[in-house]
Scaffold this active site. Sequence first.
Site, PDB file in Angstrom:
ATOM      1  N   GLY A  27       7.333  -2.310  -2.366  1.00 55.31           N
ATOM      2  CA  GLY A  27       6.843  -0.938  -2.396  1.00 55.31           C
ATOM      3  C   GLY A  27       7.649  -0.079  -3.344  1.00 55.31           C
ATOM      4  CG  ASP A  68      15.404  -2.024   2.865  1.00 52.33           C
ATOM      5  OD1 ASP A  68      14.738  -1.023   2.539  1.00 52.33           O
ATOM      6  OD2 ASP A  68      16.128  -2.066   3.874  1.00 52.33           O
ATOM      7  CB  CYS A 108       1.013   5.268   9.025  1.00 48.98           C
ATOM      8  SG  CYS A 108       1.342   6.884   8.312  1.00 48.98           S
ATOM      9  CD  GLN A 123      -2.681   0.387   5.253  1.00 44.81           C
ATOM     10  OE1 GLN A 123      -2.345   1.502   4.893  1.00 44.81           O
ATOM     11  NE2 GLN A 123      -1.816  -0.551   5.584  1.00 44.81           N
ATOM     12  N   PRO A 164       0.857  -1.199   0.000  1.00 45.11           N
ATOM     13  CG  PRO A 164       0.079  -0.969   2.203  1.00 45.11           C
ATOM     14  CD  PRO A 164       0.847  -1.889   1.296  1.00 45.11           C
TER      15      PRO A 164
HETATM   16  C1  LIG Z   1       5.074   6.842  -1.116  1.00 41.09           C
HETATM   17  C2  LIG Z   1       4.789   5.817  -0.035  1.00 41.09           C
HETATM   18  C3  LIG Z   1       3.537   5.746   0.531  1.00 41.09           C
HETATM   19  C4  LIG Z   1       3.248   4.780   1.511  1.00 41.09           C
HETATM   20  N1  LIG Z   1       1.977   4.678   2.004  1.00 41.09           N
HETATM   21  C5  LIG Z   1       1.659   3.659   2.842  1.00 41.09           C
HETATM   22  C6  LIG Z   1       0.305   3.424   3.228  1.00 41.09           C
HETATM   23  O1  LIG Z   1      -0.629   4.121   2.803  1.00 41.09           O
HETATM   24  N2  LIG Z   1       0.073   2.388   4.088  1.00 41.09           N
HETATM   25  C7  LIG Z   1       1.082   1.577   4.559  1.00 41.09           C
HETATM   26  O2  LIG Z   1       0.810   0.646   5.311  1.00 41.09           O
HETATM   27  N3  LIG Z   1       2.359   1.758   4.169  1.00 41.09           N
HETATM   28  C8  LIG Z   1       2.664   2.759   3.315  1.00 41.09           C
HETATM   29  N4  LIG Z   1       3.949   2.897   2.883  1.00 41.09           N
HETATM   30  C9  LIG Z   1       4.970   1.930   3.306  1.00 41.09           C
HETATM   31  C10 LIG Z   1       5.109   0.797   2.278  1.00 41.09           C
HETATM   32  O3  LIG Z   1       3.901   0.069   2.174  1.00 41.09           O
HETATM   33  C11 LIG Z   1       6.256  -0.183   2.652  1.00 41.09           C
HETATM   34  O4  LIG Z   1       5.980  -0.744   3.902  1.00 41.09           O
HETATM   35  C12 LIG Z   1       7.615   0.527   2.721  1.00 41.09           C
HETATM   36  O5  LIG Z   1       7.799   1.381   1.612  1.00 41.09           O
HETATM   37  C13 LIG Z   1       8.761  -0.505   2.779  1.00 41.09           C
HETATM   38  O6  LIG Z   1       8.750  -1.334   1.639  1.00 41.09           O
HETATM   39  P1  LIG Z   1       9.795  -1.092   0.407  1.00 41.09           P
HETATM   40  O7  LIG Z   1      11.176  -1.117   0.979  1.00 41.09           O
HETATM   41  O8  LIG Z   1       9.511  -2.217  -0.537  1.00 41.09           O
HETATM   42  O9  LIG Z   1       9.467   0.256  -0.159  1.00 41.09           O
HETATM   43  C14 LIG Z   1       4.262   3.881   1.937  1.00 41.09           C
HETATM   44  C15 LIG Z   1       5.536   3.977   1.371  1.00 41.09           C
HETATM   45  C16 LIG Z   1       5.812   4.918   0.398  1.00 41.09           C
HETATM   46  C17 LIG Z   1       7.202   4.969  -0.207  1.00 41.09           C
END
Ligand SMILES: Cc1cc2nc3c(=O)[nH]c(=O)nc-3n(C[C@H](O)[C@H](O)[C@H](O)COP(=O)(O)O)c2cc1C
Length: 334
Positions: free
Chosen positions: A226, A204, A102, A71, A17
């Site tokens: 993400g 990551d 969050c 969510q 998300p």
């Molecule tokens: C632009 C952005 C918006 C995000 N919005 C949410 C969100 O609405 N809800 C949530 O649970 N996590 C949110 N996250 C966190 C991501 O879901 C994820 O947990 C985090 O980026 C780590 O994963 P990654 O290393 O693959 O990016 C957001 C992350 C980014 C970069």
Amino acid sequence: MWKIGNVELKNQVVLAPMAGVCNPAFRLIAKEFGAGLVCAEMVSDKAILHGNKRTKEMLFVDEREKPLSLQIVGGDRETLVGAAKVVDQCTNADIIDINMGCPVPKVVNNDSGAKWLLDPNKIYEMVSAVVEAVDKPVTVKMRIGWDEDHIYAIENAQAVERAGGSGIAVHGRTRVQMYKGKADWNIIRDVKQAVSIPVIGNGDVASPEDARKLLDLTGCDGVMIGRAALGNPWMLYRTVEYLTHGTLAPDPTASEKMRIAILHMDRLVSLRGESVAVREMRKHAAWYLKGLRNSNIIKDAVNEQETRDGMANLLLGFAEQVEKNEAEADAKAV
Ligand SMILES: Cc1cc2nc3c(=O)[nH]c(=O)nc-3n(C[C@H](O)[C@H](O)[C@H](O)COP(=O)(O)O)c2cc1C
């Protein structure tokens, strides 16, 4: 094939998300690029109960995006349960996910998001109340803890399981870390070993090989991606291919990238109208351009675009130039 509650998932790859990103335009692209599950951006419980036009748009789920997890975020039991009921009864979502990760002050100061990480009893109470009120499976997305001195990942995950939660996604960072440092996959593994509901590992995963490593290390049921998917839905497709067949599909060409960027923009235009969509597209265009040689030279021009055609011509023209330069460089090398 694995399941969250009664929802069948065809592979282990989950689009995370992301607020401001995971609307139907991008989610559908993610689905077309093979993601087994797509997650919608978080929506506040109070906004859902208030029911304004923008929030109703955020609750819209296209049939083609399914299975989809929607969510919700909130700190107050009554409004969280009320919002969950709306998602349960009035939307096409398959799973209701509760945000417990969050880190932003506006959210944690409202006793919601990552604030819950300090209190397994609150998690139990809130998740139980939601589970009792709805028919759809309920999951939780959490961080490993508040800070390095308060890592209650196991207690928190067990509270979710006891409360009747159908799955947990774990981002391997604390609230205090925000996005700094490295995600701790060992703690994700400990969570997986401590519960019997499905666990999705997150944090990551920057390449298909990282996804394989996370799954092998943690034993998780799924892997959530993400930031690596921003402007790069090929990351999802290549990860599905790698996990399923062990093969690494080639990276897209510049033209392929821009063609999908324009499809993304056209879907945003259908959702929001041209003016808002093109403004929103500026950040996505920057992500799609990432990694293409000399893309910084059109950065300012991207941020000046006001129309769909202006943006499309700029991106396609740049891709043509990149490919022409590559062909000339190849010819010289021969
Ligand atoms: C632009 C952005 C918006 C995000 N919005 C949410 C969100 O609405 N809800 C949530 O649970 N996590 C949110 N996250 C966190 C991501 O879901 C994820 O947990 C985090 O980026 C780590 O994963 P990654 O290393 O693959 O990016 C957001 C992350 C980014 C970069």
